[in-house]
Design a protein around this motif. Structure first.
Motif, PDB file in Angstrom:
ATOM      1  N   TYR B  32     -43.386  -6.103  74.706  1.00 17.04           N
ATOM      2  CA  TYR B  32     -43.452  -6.091  76.157  1.00 17.04           C
ATOM      3  C   TYR B  32     -42.040  -6.297  76.696  1.00 17.04           C
ATOM      4  N   TYR B  36     -36.361  -8.889  85.483  1.00 12.53           N
ATOM      5  CA  TYR B  36     -36.467  -9.830  86.578  1.00 12.53           C
ATOM      6  C   TYR B  36     -35.194  -9.745  87.419  1.00 12.53           C
ATOM      7  N   LEU B  46     -40.304 -10.920  89.157  1.00 14.77           N
ATOM      8  CA  LEU B  46     -40.542  -9.743  88.325  1.00 14.77           C
ATOM      9  C   LEU B  46     -40.287  -8.470  89.107  1.00 14.77           C
ATOM     10  N   LYS B  92     -41.217  -9.849  75.078  1.00 15.05           N
ATOM     11  CA  LYS B  92     -42.281 -10.710  74.565  1.00 15.05           C
ATOM     12  C   LYS B  92     -42.961 -10.028  73.388  1.00 15.05           C
ATOM     13  N   GLY B  97     -48.486 -15.409  73.905  1.00 14.61           N
ATOM     14  CA  GLY B  97     -48.785 -16.188  75.089  1.00 14.61           C
ATOM     15  C   GLY B  97     -47.831 -15.832  76.202  1.00 14.61           C
ATOM     16  N   ASN B  98     -47.201 -16.832  76.800  1.00 13.75           N
ATOM     17  CA  ASN B  98     -46.225 -16.558  77.850  1.00 13.75           C
ATOM     18  C   ASN B  98     -44.817 -16.914  77.390  1.00 13.75           C
ATOM     19  N   MET B  99     -44.558 -16.745  76.107  1.00 15.78           N
ATOM     20  CA  MET B  99     -43.234 -17.052  75.564  1.00 15.78           C
ATOM     21  C   MET B  99     -42.321 -15.845  75.718  1.00 15.78           C
ATOM     22  N   LEU B 100     -41.544 -15.839  76.770  1.00 20.18           N
ATOM     23  CA  LEU B 100     -40.589 -14.757  77.011  1.00 20.18           C
ATOM     24  C   LEU B 100     -39.230 -15.119  76.430  1.00 20.18           C
ATOM     25  N   PHE B 102     -35.331 -14.146  77.145  1.00 16.46           N
ATOM     26  CA  PHE B 102     -34.515 -13.530  78.180  1.00 16.46           C
ATOM     27  C   PHE B 102     -33.121 -13.183  77.659  1.00 16.46           C
ATOM     28  N   GLY B 103     -32.550 -12.126  78.235  1.00 14.13           N
ATOM     29  CA  GLY B 103     -31.132 -11.868  78.074  1.00 14.13           C
ATOM     30  C   GLY B 103     -30.359 -12.781  79.012  1.00 14.13           C
TER      31      GLY B 103
END
Lengths: 116, 112
Positions: B32, B36, B46, B92, B97-100, B102-103
């Motif tokens: 995924y 942002y 988002l 992701k 779950g919701n563990m993103l 990020f750059g």
């Protein structure tokens, strides 16, 4: 809807002090997260929760504690503040995993923390 | 080495220009991909969301994912001063779950 709210907006601590950063959301989201943002490092996940009573560690959990007693609230505790914890802290919430609606994370305005 | 790399910029362009923002990632388990946008002293919001490879368009914004080269792009057409912000790519894994991840973000400045 207030969305995701965070308090305080700014905080200065001395090394060794403890404090709690508050986070609340009124969107009935199951998932909540805490991130810290440092220059050039992007957002790094500290802890997250997939529901009341359920929390887990993210990428940088050391020095921080969380609990989730209600769906709405997800406080972050600094146990003994260190200068390395100087950062901007963001709380985020989402419906849950998988799918654009579920995955969309709503971020709070942030707390700017300085540890001297 | 970070799992998601992003040129920090700043990138300065004139109003009306086409902007290209890019990220590379190292973990093939990422499925995924998100962009942002973060205005100064605000929380991220988002902007674009894609699953697996391909393009997605929304108004002036196009997100592109090339999984074969592990490359993520965001294109902004007819850029406006209001597009001036930091753009963060995020990824992701499936069942994460919701563990993103990020750059580091790219700061964009669009000058009138």
């Amino acid at each position: 809807n207030a969305g995701v709210t965070q308090t305080p907006k700014f905080q200065v601590l001395k090394t060794g002090q403890s404090m709690t950063l508050q986070c609340a959301q009124d969107m009935n989201h199951e998932y909540m997260s805490w991130y810290r943002q440092d220059p050039g490092m992007g957002l790094r996940l500290i802890h997250y929760s997939v529901g009341a009573g359920i929390t887990d560690q993210g990428e940088v959990p050391n020095g921080y504690n969380v609990s989730r007693s209600t769906t709405e609230d997800f406080p972050l505790r600094l146990l003994s503040a260190a200068p390395s914890q100087t950062s901007v802290y963001f709380c985020a919430s989402s419906f849950g995993p998988s799918g654009v609606k579920q995955d969309t994370q709503y971020f709070g305005p942030g707390t700017r923390l300085t540890v001297l | 080495q970070k799992e998601v790399e992003q040129d920090p910029g700043p990138l300065s362009v004139p109003e009306g220009a086409i902007v290209s923002l890019n990220c590379t990632y190292s973990n093939s388990a990422f499925q995924y991909f998100m962009w942002y946008r973060q205005y100064s002293r605000k929380g991220p919001e988002l902007l674009m969301y894609t699953y697996s490879s391909g393009n997605k368009e929304d108004g002036r914004f196009t997100a592109q994912v090339d999984k074969s080269s592990k490359y993520i792009s965001l294109f902004i057409r007819d850029s406006q001063p209001s597009d001036s912000a930091t753009y963060l790519c995020a990824t992701k894994k499936t069942n994460a779950g919701n563990m993103l991840t990020f750059g580091g973000g790219t700061r964009l400045m669009v000058k009138p």
